[in-house]
Design a protein around this motif. Structure first.
Motif, short mmCIF file in Angstrom:
data_model
loop_
_atom_site.label_atom_id
_atom_site.label_comp_id
_atom_site.label_asym_id
_atom_site.label_seq_id
_atom_site.Cartn_x
_atom_site.Cartn_y
_atom_site.Cartn_z
N THR A 38 -3.71 4.88 -0.52
CA THR A 38 -4.81 6.56 -0.84
C THR A 38 -4.13 7.30 -1.79
O THR A 38 -3.04 7.23 -2.48
N VAL A 39 -5.37 7.31 -2.86
CA VAL A 39 -4.71 7.93 -4.38
C VAL A 39 -5.42 9.58 -4.25
O VAL A 39 -6.67 9.98 -3.50
N SER A 40 -4.46 10.06 -4.38
CA SER A 40 -4.94 11.49 -4.71
C SER A 40 -5.03 12.14 -5.78
O SER A 40 -4.77 11.56 -6.34
N PRO A 41 -6.06 13.22 -5.99
CA PRO A 41 -6.80 13.37 -7.28
C PRO A 41 -5.24 14.65 -8.49
O PRO A 41 -4.47 14.75 -7.56
N SER B 243 -4.45 2.55 -12.91
CA SER B 243 -6.14 3.46 -13.38
C SER B 243 -6.10 4.20 -11.59
O SER B 243 -7.72 4.05 -12.36
N LEU B 244 -5.85 4.12 -10.88
CA LEU B 244 -6.39 4.30 -9.76
C LEU B 244 -7.23 5.80 -9.77
O LEU B 244 -6.39 7.17 -10.40
N LYS B 245 -8.09 5.66 -8.96
CA LYS B 245 -9.11 6.58 -8.85
C LYS B 245 -9.03 7.14 -7.63
O LYS B 245 -8.71 6.04 -5.66
N GLY C 218 0.80 -1.21 0.28
CA GLY C 218 -0.53 -0.23 -0.18
C GLY C 218 0.92 1.42 -0.27
O GLY C 218 1.79 0.99 0.06
N GLY C 219 0.31 2.71 0.28
CA GLY C 219 0.91 3.22 0.03
C GLY C 219 0.00 4.81 -1.21
O GLY C 219 -0.83 4.63 -0.65
N LEU C 220 0.50 6.23 -1.16
CA LEU C 220 0.28 6.80 -1.67
C LEU C 220 0.69 6.89 -2.96
O LEU C 220 2.08 7.02 -3.82
N VAL C 221 -0.05 7.24 -3.70
CA VAL C 221 -0.56 7.16 -5.39
C VAL C 221 -1.13 8.91 -6.07
O VAL C 221 -2.28 8.77 -5.18
N GLN C 222 -0.67 8.74 -6.89
CA GLN C 222 -1.78 10.08 -7.72
C GLN C 222 -2.54 9.61 -9.03
O GLN C 222 -2.46 8.53 -9.04
N ALA C 223 -3.98 9.73 -8.47
CA ALA C 223 -4.67 9.08 -9.48
C ALA C 223 -4.04 9.34 -11.14
O ALA C 223 -3.10 9.76 -11.47
N GLY C 224 -4.95 7.63 -11.21
CA GLY C 224 -4.41 7.43 -12.71
C GLY C 224 -2.83 6.78 -12.94
O GLY C 224 -2.52 6.29 -13.46
#
Length: 120
Positions: free
Chosen positions: A117-120, A84-86, A8-14
């Motif tokens: 966590t997916v950031s916009p 393609s994370l949202k 897991g982790g933090l990634v930007q949308a897409g």
């Protein structure tokens, strides 16, 4: 059976992430495995499931075409490739292993969860 998630982790949308779930213990008793997720204020929901042999899979409509579940029985590990994370995919993701007990029902094992966590 013990289950340990990672990835897991933090990634930007897409973006993409791959979750792993390593199983140990009496793993031969597992009939099916799956990934669930729980967002704040929401119920835990099934994301994807896979049969013991890996030949059958099932996905929530919200992730079809974006997520892929797989397992490597030789390594006692299950994966969830998320593309393609949202932002709405943000949740704690839990690994699940299920034993079928016939007329007694089922018994579920759970991992400790991993935050995505997916950031916009």
């Amino acid at each position: 059976v013990q289950l340990v998630e990672s990835g897991g982790g933090l990634v930007q949308a897409g973006g993409s992430l791959r979750l792993s779930c390593a199983a140990s213990g009496i793993t031969f008793s597992i009939n099916a495995m799956g990934w669930y997720r729980q967002a704040p204020g929401k119920q835990r929901e099934l994301v994807a499931a896979i049969t013991s042999g890996g030949g059958g899979t099932n996905y929530a409509d919200s992730v079809k075409g974006r997520f892929t579940i797989s397992r490597d029985n030789a390594k006692n590990t299950m994966y969830l490739q998320m593309n393609s994370l949202k932002p709405e995919d943000t949740a704690v993701y839990y690994c699940n292993a299920r034993r079928l007990l016939g007329v007694l029902g089922v018994y579920d094992y759970w991992g400790q969860g991993t935050q995505v966590t997916v950031s916009p």
